[in-house]
Every structure is written in C-alpha cells, then in structure tokens.
Design a protein around this motif. Structure first.
Motif, short mmCIF file in Angstrom:
data_model
loop_
_atom_site.label_atom_id
_atom_site.label_comp_id
_atom_site.label_asym_id
_atom_site.label_seq_id
_atom_site.Cartn_x
_atom_site.Cartn_y
_atom_site.Cartn_z
N VAL A 184 0.81 -1.25 0.14
CA VAL A 184 0.01 0.03 0.03
C VAL A 184 0.76 1.14 -0.03
O VAL A 184 0.41 2.24 -0.19
CB VAL A 184 -0.86 -0.26 1.16
CG1 VAL A 184 -2.01 1.33 1.04
CG2 VAL A 184 -1.70 -1.30 1.20
N GLU B 1 0.38 3.95 -2.93
CA GLU B 1 -0.96 4.45 -3.46
C GLU B 1 -1.17 5.60 -4.12
O GLU B 1 -2.10 6.02 -4.69
CB GLU B 1 -2.05 4.11 -2.35
CG GLU B 1 -1.97 4.84 -1.34
CD GLU B 1 -1.10 4.54 -0.12
OE1 GLU B 1 -1.12 5.32 0.84
OE2 GLU B 1 -0.59 3.43 -0.29
N ILE C 72 -8.76 -0.90 -5.36
CA ILE C 72 -7.69 -1.52 -4.42
C ILE C 72 -8.30 -2.75 -3.79
O ILE C 72 -9.25 -2.53 -2.73
CB ILE C 72 -6.90 -0.70 -3.40
CG1 ILE C 72 -6.40 0.39 -4.13
CG2 ILE C 72 -5.99 -1.48 -2.67
CD1 ILE C 72 -5.87 1.51 -3.31
N VAL D 200 -11.81 1.18 -2.32
CA VAL D 200 -11.08 0.31 -1.64
C VAL D 200 -12.17 -0.79 -1.22
O VAL D 200 -13.07 -0.68 -0.63
CB VAL D 200 -10.38 1.04 -0.37
CG1 VAL D 200 -9.99 -0.19 0.59
CG2 VAL D 200 -9.50 1.81 -0.82
#
Length: 149
Positions: free
Chosen positions: A21, A24, A33, A58
């Motif tokens: 991560v 990002e 993600i 996410v």
C-alpha cells in the motif's frame, strides 16, 4: 465498493500485505484496491483518505464482497453468496504464484460469462494482456505488480 456504486472499476490493484500500500499516491485515478488481508487501523485510515482524494475504490476480500475463483465450484460458492466482485484466476502465468497453471482460454471464458458483469481477469495481467482477453467476457482486470513503477 459502496452500496451506491453500481459500476466497479475496470482496473484493480491486489494488496496482500502492508508494504504493497506504500505507493497508493502513485496509482492512476479511478482504480480499485482489493485488500486480501486486514490493514492496521492507522494504515486503513491513511488509505481511505488517499482514496477519497484520488477517486480510488477500496474493497476488502470477504464473503459477499469479493472472491478469487479458480473453478466452477468456487464460482458457484461466490455467486450463491451474491459476491459483488469475482476475480477469475489465473489467466496467464504469474510471478506471484509460479506453481499455478493458467486456466485454459475457454474455461476462463466460461467462468467469466457465468459470473456476469462482475468478472475480473487476474493472473499475470496488464493493460496489453487484458486487451487480448476482454472479449472473453471480463469487465476488467486486476494485478499485483502491474501498477508498480
């Protein structure tokens, strides 16, 4: 994905550990993600803040949200759980799982079409390879190392 979002992103970064991560902020706008493992509270808060700024989606892999499928049995289980995101894997040979053989092309196409608009191609994918398999019924692709520079 949130309940209000009707169309999932067509490109997904698969995150298996905390180190993945780290970059990002460098991800293209609008990608998704998929978290395979839970992050710490601080890391999750930081990731969500960046996701809001960059328009990222996410999602944590769990029952009913996202599932990686490799055969009909796993696909049936995912569909019965009303899983929102089905990742069909592996489509090509992949460095992250060198022991896994890629699915035969027509088997991958069958899984993708049965999954419907939720099917995402996974396994050795990048934009060039996705263009070769998109006609098989996939609505997008996911990768572990495809977005790293």
């Amino acid at each position: 994905m949130t309940r209000r979002q009707t169309t999932p992103p067509s490109r997904w970064l698969i995150v298996g550990d905390d180190d993945s991560v780290a970059a990002e902020r460098l991800l293209p706008r609008g990608i998704g993600i998929l978290l395979l493992r839970p992050l710490s509270v601080g890391q999750m808060r930081r990731l969500r803040a960046i996701a809001r700024q960059r328009g990222l989606t996410v999602v944590a892999e769990r029952r009913g949200t996202a599932a990686r499928v490799h055969d009909m049995r796993e696909l049936r289980r995912a569909l019965l759980a009303r899983t929102g995101l089905v990742l069909v894997s592996p489509i090509f040979e992949t460095a992250s799982h060198p022991e896994w053989r890629p699915l035969p092309r027509m088997r991958a196409a069958t899984l993708a079409r049965l999954a419907g608009r939720k099917a995402i191609a996974l396994g050795g994918m990048d934009q060039r390879r996705f263009s070769r398999v998109s006609r098989l019924g996939f609505s997008g692709w996911a990768g572990i190392s495809a977005f790293r520079t």
